[in-house]
Design a protein around this motif. Structure first.
Motif, PDB file in Angstrom:
ATOM      1  N   GLN A 234      37.310  45.357  44.108  1.00 30.41           N
ATOM      2  CA  GLN A 234      37.443  45.447  45.558  1.00 30.41           C
ATOM      3  C   GLN A 234      36.292  46.256  46.149  1.00 30.41           C
ATOM      4  N   ALA A 235      35.884  47.288  45.406  1.00 25.22           N
ATOM      5  CA  ALA A 235      34.758  48.084  45.883  1.00 25.22           C
ATOM      6  C   ALA A 235      33.497  47.234  45.935  1.00 25.22           C
ATOM      7  N   LEU A 236      33.300  46.443  44.903  1.00 25.31           N
ATOM      8  CA  LEU A 236      32.125  45.579  44.861  1.00 25.31           C
ATOM      9  C   LEU A 236      32.121  44.610  46.034  1.00 25.31           C
ATOM     10  N   ALA A 237      33.306  44.105  46.364  1.00 25.35           N
ATOM     11  CA  ALA A 237      33.406  43.185  47.491  1.00 25.35           C
ATOM     12  C   ALA A 237      33.002  43.885  48.779  1.00 25.35           C
ATOM     13  N   GLN A 238      33.200  45.203  48.837  1.00 26.00           N
ATOM     14  CA  GLN A 238      32.803  45.988  50.010  1.00 26.00           C
ATOM     15  C   GLN A 238      31.351  46.458  49.876  1.00 26.00           C
ATOM     16  N   LYS A 239      30.646  45.932  48.879  1.00 23.09           N
ATOM     17  CA  LYS A 239      29.239  46.283  48.662  1.00 23.09           C
ATOM     18  C   LYS A 239      29.065  47.748  48.267  1.00 23.09           C
TER      19      LYS A 239
ATOM     20  N   GLY B 286      27.250  41.897  37.089  1.00 24.35           N
ATOM     21  CA  GLY B 286      27.984  42.323  38.269  1.00 24.35           C
ATOM     22  C   GLY B 286      28.053  41.211  39.305  1.00 24.35           C
ATOM     23  N   LEU B 287      26.908  40.565  39.508  1.00 24.20           N
ATOM     24  CA  LEU B 287      26.814  39.484  40.477  1.00 24.20           C
ATOM     25  C   LEU B 287      27.740  38.337  40.073  1.00 24.20           C
ATOM     26  N   GLN B 288      27.693  38.014  38.792  1.00 22.46           N
ATOM     27  CA  GLN B 288      28.489  36.912  38.282  1.00 22.46           C
ATOM     28  C   GLN B 288      29.983  37.229  38.357  1.00 22.46           C
ATOM     29  N   ALA B 289      30.318  38.477  38.037  1.00 28.20           N
ATOM     30  CA  ALA B 289      31.721  38.877  38.079  1.00 28.20           C
ATOM     31  C   ALA B 289      32.260  38.709  39.490  1.00 28.20           C
ATOM     32  N   ALA B 290      31.418  39.024  40.479  1.00 29.16           N
ATOM     33  CA  ALA B 290      31.856  38.898  41.865  1.00 29.16           C
ATOM     34  C   ALA B 290      32.061  37.434  42.240  1.00 29.16           C
ATOM     35  N   ARG B 291      31.249  36.550  41.677  1.00 31.68           N
ATOM     36  CA  ARG B 291      31.383  35.131  42.000  1.00 31.68           C
ATOM     37  C   ARG B 291      32.556  34.498  41.282  1.00 31.68           C
TER      38      ARG B 291
ATOM     39  N   LYS C 265      17.689  51.535  33.526  1.00 26.62           N
ATOM     40  CA  LYS C 265      17.031  50.685  34.537  1.00 26.62           C
ATOM     41  C   LYS C 265      17.738  49.350  34.636  1.00 26.62           C
ATOM     42  N   VAL C 266      18.132  48.800  33.493  1.00 23.56           N
ATOM     43  CA  VAL C 266      18.826  47.516  33.502  1.00 23.56           C
ATOM     44  C   VAL C 266      20.152  47.645  34.258  1.00 23.56           C
ATOM     45  N   LEU C 267      20.845  48.759  34.018  1.00 25.92           N
ATOM     46  CA  LEU C 267      22.118  48.957  34.714  1.00 25.92           C
ATOM     47  C   LEU C 267      21.888  49.098  36.214  1.00 25.92           C
ATOM     48  N   LEU C 268      20.822  49.820  36.574  1.00 20.52           N
ATOM     49  CA  LEU C 268      20.485  49.928  37.995  1.00 20.52           C
ATOM     50  C   LEU C 268      20.233  48.538  38.572  1.00 20.52           C
ATOM     51  N   ALA C 269      19.509  47.736  37.793  1.00 22.61           N
ATOM     52  CA  ALA C 269      19.210  46.372  38.248  1.00 22.61           C
ATOM     53  C   ALA C 269      20.516  45.597  38.465  1.00 22.61           C
ATOM     54  N   ARG C 270      21.480  45.804  37.552  1.00 21.87           N
ATOM     55  CA  ARG C 270      22.769  45.110  37.692  1.00 21.87           C
ATOM     56  C   ARG C 270      23.383  45.395  39.056  1.00 21.87           C
ATOM     57  N   TRP C 271      23.315  46.680  39.438  1.00 23.37           N
ATOM     58  CA  TRP C 271      23.956  47.048  40.706  1.00 23.37           C
ATOM     59  C   TRP C 271      23.120  46.643  41.899  1.00 23.37           C
ATOM     60  N   LEU C 272      21.814  46.803  41.772  1.00 19.61           N
ATOM     61  CA  LEU C 272      20.964  46.440  42.906  1.00 19.61           C
ATOM     62  C   LEU C 272      21.062  44.951  43.177  1.00 19.61           C
ATOM     63  N   ALA C 273      21.260  44.167  42.124  1.00 22.08           N
ATOM     64  CA  ALA C 273      21.362  42.716  42.301  1.00 22.08           C
ATOM     65  C   ALA C 273      22.573  42.343  43.151  1.00 22.08           C
ATOM     66  N   THR C 274      23.572  43.217  43.192  1.00 19.14           N
ATOM     67  CA  THR C 274      24.734  42.913  44.030  1.00 19.14           C
ATOM     68  C   THR C 274      24.481  43.316  45.483  1.00 19.14           C
ATOM     69  N   ALA C 275      23.262  43.761  45.768  1.00 15.99           N
ATOM     70  CA  ALA C 275      22.872  44.171  47.112  1.00 15.99           C
ATOM     71  C   ALA C 275      23.878  45.124  47.744  1.00 15.99           C
ATOM     72  N   PRO C 276      24.064  46.288  47.131  1.00 22.56           N
ATOM     73  CA  PRO C 276      25.086  47.208  47.654  1.00 22.56           C
ATOM     74  C   PRO C 276      24.629  47.904  48.931  1.00 22.56           C
ATOM     75  N   LYS C 277      25.604  48.283  49.759  1.00 26.31           N
ATOM     76  CA  LYS C 277      25.286  49.115  50.919  1.00 26.31           C
ATOM     77  C   LYS C 277      25.442  50.573  50.540  1.00 26.31           C
ATOM     78  N   LEU C 278      26.299  50.799  49.542  1.00 26.19           N
ATOM     79  CA  LEU C 278      26.502  52.164  49.056  1.00 26.19           C
ATOM     80  C   LEU C 278      26.334  52.162  47.545  1.00 26.19           C
TER      81      LEU C 278
END
Lengths: 526, 331, 340
Positions: free
Chosen positions: A351-356, A382-387, A430-443
């Protein structure tokens, strides 16, 4: 915090020992090789009776390998080990222990399901009619516990006690055999200040009794508070052995960090309250009285776009717990989150991911890295999990994303098909950061993103975080290094004893000692 | 020297508190008691000495299997081979006795066959890193296949020495004990002593609590992990002999699925499959509960035999969920 | 050459080839295929048909194992599916009609979905260890099957239902078409969608997956449910083969064969990376083994022993330690440390 008072404690006797007494352990020209890696290269190390000798070095410097070489866990390919004047090779920790060298590890390596008495005495247990004599075992265990200043029931099971007590039980076990040498491998990493002080009292007593103590810790303050001598390793090689009193902290740090001068240590961006909020800017997320029993007391916190909030506080002060509540990794039991004025219920990370909202755990290995998947798979996870599994990310798009982030973050090796477990800590991060950045988070919630990684990667990550904030992302940054928090944050929330005690804007005049003051006083001096 | 600190707290009087570790066993005991009471109220002669004696006589082999299985499960492993090993041992006993071998030689041989298979599986698990489930599955198939190599048909035992052994009973009124029950009791006693009074036994618990920790504590983990399978194999071999005594024959198809009964008994007896917690006496209670279910269904008369399996399944479900709640509360 | 040797399916394929070779040595013509009445016949076709139920069960098992799970209850589910279908047909007014047969299939599969869902709930909902959660249904399941058939071996006559196992379509056995069709569908499903990757992520690191937003619980629940349904389908083929619901013996030990097939195929019981192709090879090995034993004139009762030998051989060959020893690493100790 423990006041470093090397000069008071540094006595002449120790200096004398260095020259006159015979070392209890003398390792000369030690090399250890693993297939393809030379973990230790001709390292010398000596330990005298009645001293605390700190073994220092960054991650991967060879500290644990040296300890394992001494205790016989790792085989040495060259060199000699002399213990008590006799050349020795131990067959393993048990063998070493029988011959007076005991080891206590970072994570309590005892069995929680057994009783305290067993954990102390097993291996040296008193016997009666050929079997264990429980009564005598408990009585003897009690004596050993008292030596540590512990008054607990030896018949209770170990996991009913706190980590600190378990750590002291581990030392009790180590001392059962009347060890001449006690190896403490990062015993303090999960203890609070009082507990560390208790540990130090025990260490001082053992030192007076003539035990040689090899001490590994990442906390510089602790090293200066307790150690007499320091050996610094770097990349599997001996750098220097020095008396603690003669080695200033700054020099120690530069000895530990390869090829970096004092200036280079602080190359990362200095933000310091760069983000200037205007009166009318609206918070992205507001925590109102949010809390969870036993984890964080109810707190208020407003997070604004484009702002880096630092969370400062000691280990176990509730930093991580606070971040986990903001992410829904743990459920809150009081208060609420508000986004754009309306209530937001976060029960799961999803749910948090859905809220970015994105969160990188401090436990990189346990809660971040999916080791047997490739770098590319880890990035799109992360991106795939959201889809959801039914809508796979199109191959070309996935490839684009992976390539873009690997390039932007400088992931080495630049091979998207490498298994993540084979990358170094910094690159995994860095890879983990990339995982999160790929989900385009606001927070973005970053829990100790810089821990245990080399200075170069550290700098890159900190610069990136600052850039992201400039682009409008809200960031929560957690680090044990106050210097880092101060440098990177626009505002600092100070945590102490599971409570948010203060909120400080990082203006120019705030410095580390001041921050420590706030942590120490619980924000009352402010 | 002894300075009590704030960290440890001061010594206070603690009221005798029930150790959490005993809760599952107490639960089993409660169920067992309830079943006895209900059976006693519902049926005549249920609580008669004959019925209770038979409960032990009919399940002596299962008690021995469960004792061995407890060792394995305490280390966090599992042994699927015990049913087949039991069959193999009974077949070896019958075949060799009928070939005219001496009882005093045959019985140790049959038991040793179990130990040997156990050793093989232990070595596979410990030194070749094959998962316990797979290694003992292979052992299960191997033992079952070997049974048919020895004797594809049921072999009745005619050896007089052996018959004399099976006929031996101790009776007091209508209470009865067979040699098998006495042997099972001795196995239990030995298991209890080993688990609670020997360093090896405590190492078994330590391995279940954390293998790496146990290694770093200097305990002999490798040897222990192999030994538990040897013990379980030996128990299975012994159980095979007991079963041969009970049925006076050796048959390759005995003990099919008996490993599940043994595992179920251990789990119902309160031992966690993750290892580290449990008691061998609990496992015996588990066997007794399984035996009582069978007895009750026989007494009920109208219920078909397959209800036994369903009831065991339901009971397992209840116990597993209860254990789950217990472990959840602990963490 | 060394690369082939290192491939994880190298030893399993060698084992399969050895079994087939053993057959041909004894009876050189055995691998021939003949056409009779427009249907294909011969040992290879038999292997395909006989492997159908095991392949279905092993498919589900592979996915369950990928999530760090195991499903011991599939054998019981097989028995229940057969019992339900045949009891349904026996109790209907028109046992021979297509509608009845379809009805039986739907009812049986529906129930098996529920049973799989029950396992899934215990594992993902209540967090019970898979081995013990599925042990419950394994123990109770055959009792339930007995309950359904009333303890009788129900025999029925239904041509449409019998076609499931013994029928031919396009010259090939229907059972094989179903099983291999399902195999292809699932193989495509897991690799063309993100299902495979997400399952592996859950199996490798459940905590990290949860924090990455993967719906672990739903996924785990789904694979157990799917595993139940596939076992049900296997049960229908079994039942159709004998047209008798034998609650005691239908699918006996199939869970063990399936686990063997998965392990032989190179998927670790520890979860994570899975290999459906490997599972297929494993299934073929186990099915061929039965044929080889018969061809060699050995009593089929001894087959378990040969299974054991294959398992021991394959798992040992795949064990890192033995590989290390074979590779000539004399210093065993050191190897251990690197892995430690």
């Amino acid at each position: 915090m423990i006041a470093p008072t090397p000069h008071q404690r540094q006595n002449a006797a120790t200096d004398q020992l260095a020259t006159s007494a015979r070392p209890v352990v003398e390792m000369t020209g030690i090399s250890v090789e693993f297939p393809g890696v030379k973990a230790l290269n001709s390292v010398d190390f000596r330990l005298f009776p009645g001293e605390v000798h700190a073994l220092m070095g960054e991650n991967g410097a060879g500290k644990s390998t040296l300890i394992k070489a001494l205790t016989g866990v790792n085989q040495i390919s060259a060199g000699t080990i002399v213990v008590d004047g006799k050349q020795t090779l131990f067959g393993g920790p048990a063998d070493a222990r029988e011959r007076g060298i005991s080891t206590v590890y970072q994570e309590v390596n005892l069995c929680g399901n057994l009783t305290v008495a067993e954990n102390i005495m097993l291996g040296n247990e008193p016997r009666r009619f050929g079997g264990l004599d429980w009564k005598a075992m408990r009585a003897q265990a009690r004596v050993h516990l008292e030596r540590m200043g512990l008054d607990i029931d030896p018949a209770s099971s170990l996991d009913s006690h706190s980590l600190a007590v378990q750590q002291l039980v581990a030392i009790s076990r180590a001392m059962v055999v009347d060890a001449k040498v006690l190896i403490l491998d990062e015993p303090t990493s999960s203890l609070d200040a009082d507990e560390v002080e208790q540990l130090f009292r025990v260490m001082r007593r053992l030192r007076e009794e003539g035990v040689g103590i090899l001490f590994v810790s990442h906390f510089l303050d602790q090293i200066y508070a307790i150690s007499d001598r320091i050996t610094v390793l770097r990349n599997g090689q001996l750098v220097q052995e020095r008396m603690t009193a003669d080695l200033p902290q700054r020099e120690l740090v530069s000895l530990m960090i390869a090829g970096t001068s004092d200036a280079e240590v602080g190359v990362a961006t200095e933000r310091r309250g760069k983000a200037m909020r205007t009166e009318d800017s609206a918070p992205l997320l507001q925590a109102v009285g949010l809390g969870r029993k036993g984890a964080v007391e109810p707190f208020d916190l407003d997070l604004y776009p484009g702002e880096v909030i630092g969370l400062a506080g000691l280990l176990g002060s509730g930093r991580t717990e606070l971040a986990r509540l903001l992410y829904g990794a743990d459920k809150s039991d009081s208060g609420q989150l508000r986004a754009a004025g309306s209530d937001l219920k976060l029960r799961t990370p999803r749910q948090a991911l859905a809220q970015k909202i994105a969160y990188t755990s401090e436990d990189r290995k346990g809660e971040g890295v999916v080791g047997e998947l490739t770098v590319a798979e880890n990035i799109i996870l992360g991106l795939q999990a959201a889809r959801g599994w039914m809508r796979p990310l199109p191959k070309t798009k996935a490839k684009q994303i992976v390539e873009a982030y690997m390039k932007a973050l400088g992931v080495r090796p630049a091979n998207p098909d490498a298994l993540l477990k084979n990358l170094s800590g910094g690159n995994q991060q860095k890879v983990l950061l990339a995982r999160w950045l790929a989900t385009a988070p606001k927070l973005l919630l970053l829990d100790e993103p810089t821990r245990g990684i080399d200075i170069g990667a550290k700098t890159e990550i900190m610069n990136l975080v600052s850039e992201l904030a400039d682009q409008g992302m809200a960031v929560v940054f957690i680090s044990a290094e106050l210097e880092e928090v101060l440098r990177l944050s626009d505002r600092i929330a100070v945590m102490r004893d599971h409570k948010k005690v203060a909120e400080i804007p990082t203006t120019r005049d705030v410095d580390v000692p001041q921050l420590i003051e706030v942590i120490a006083n619980g924000g009352e001096s402010k | 020297m002894s300075t009590a600190t704030a960290l440890a707290g001061t010594r206070t009087f603690r009221p005798p508190k029930l150790d959490r570790r005993y809760l599952p066993v107490l639960g089993t005991m409660l169920v067992f008691g309830l079943m006895l009471v209900i059976g006693g109220l519902r049926y005549d002669n249920f609580l008669s000495p004959a019925v209770i004696s038979n409960l032990f006589i009919n399940n002596a082999h299962l008690i021995v299997l469960a004792a061995g299985m407890t060792f394995v499960i305490l280390t966090g492993g599992i042994d699927l081979s015990v049913g087949s090993v039991l069959a193999l041992s009974s077949v070896i006993t019958a075949t060799l006795l009928n070939a005219g071998w001496n009882v005093a030689l045959v019985l140790p041989l049959a038991i040793a066959a179990g130990s040997l298979l156990g050793l093989g599986m232990g070595v596979m698990i410990q030194y070749f890193e094959v998962q316990p489930f797979v290694a003992t599955l292979a052992g299960m198939f191997l033992a079952r296949g070997l049974c048919f190599v020895f004797a594809p048909e049921s072999v009745p035992i005619r050896d007089e020495g052996f018959i004399a052994l099976t006929n031996w009973t101790m009776a007091s009124g209508r209470w009865r004990l067979t040699a098998a029950v006495v042997i099972a009791a001795l196995v239990l006693l030995a298991s209890w002593w080993v688990l609670h009074r020997s360093r090896f036994g405590r190492t078994v618990y330590a391995v279940g609590g954390g293998e790496q920790s146990a290694t770093l504590m200097g305990l002999r983990v490798e040897r222990t992990k192999v030994m538990v399978y040897v013990i379980s194999g030996t128990c299975a071999g012994l159980a095979g002999v007991l079963f041969a005594m009970f049925s006076r024959s050796g048959y390759a198809l005995t003990g099919v699925g008996m490993e599940l009964d043994a595992i179920a008994a251990v789990v119902i007896g309160g031992t966690l499959l993750t290892g580290g917690t449990g008691f061998v006496l609990g496992s015996v209670l588990g066997v007794m509960v399984l035996g009582l279910i069978q007895t009750i269904i026989t007494f009920e008369g109208t219920l078909s035999s397959w209800w036994t399996k369903i009831v065991i399944g339901v009971l397992l479900l209840v116990f597993v969920i209860l254990q789950r709640i217990l472990t959840l509360r602990r963490t | 050459m060394t690369r082939i040797y290192k491939h994880r399916l190298f030893w399993p394929v060698v084992a399969l080839a050895a079994l087939l070779l053993a057959c041909t040595l004894k009876r050189p013509d055995i691998l021939g295929i003949s056409v009779l009445d427009g249907h294909l016949f011969g040992a290879p076709i038999d292997i395909l048909r006989n492997s159908a139920p095991l392949l279905l069960v092993s498919l589900g098992m592979t996915l369950v194992i990928a999530t760090r799970g195991i499903d011991l209850s599939v054998g019981a589910t097989v028995a229940i599916a057969g019992a339900v279908a045949l009891t349904f047909i026996a109790g209907s007014h028109d046992p021979g009609s297509l509608g009845t047969a379809l009805g039986a299939v739907v009812v049986a599969l529906g129930l098996c979905l529920v049973l799989g869902g029950f396992n899934g709930f215990l594992v993902s909902g209540l967090g019970i260890q898979p081995i013990i959660a599925t042990l419950i249904l394994m123990t109770a399941g055959r009792g339930v099957a007995m309950l359904i058939t009333g303890g009788q071996i129900t025999t029925v006559n239904s041509a449409p239902f019998a076609a499931l196992a013994s029928g031919f379509l396009l010259g090939l056995p229907v059972a094989a078409l179903i099983a291999y069709g399902v195999f292809i569908v699932i193989a495509l499903l897991v690799r063309r969608t993100a299902l495979g990757m997400l399952l592996e992520a859950v199996g490798i690191n459940p905590d990290a997956s949860r924090l990455a937003g993967v719906k672990s619980k739903t996924l785990v629940f789904t694979v157990y449910t799917l595993c139940g349904a596939l076992a049900g389908l296997a049960g229908l083929i079994f039942a159709s083969n004998t047209m008798a619901a034998d609650a005691n013996n239908a699918g006996l030990f199939i869970e063990l064969d399936a686990i063997l097939a998965v392990v032989i195929g190179g998927t670790s019981l520890a979860g994570g990376k899975f290999n459906l192709g490997g599972t297929l090879v494993g299934v073929l090995i186990i099915t061929t083994l039965n044929l080889t034993v018969t061809v060699l004139g050995i009593s089929p009762l001894v087959t378990p022993m040969f299974k054991a030998i294959v398992v021991i051989a394959v798992t040992l060959m795949m064990s890192p330690r033995l590989r290390g020893m074979l590779a000539g690493l004399r210093e065993r100790r050191r190897y251990q440390e690197v892995n430690a």
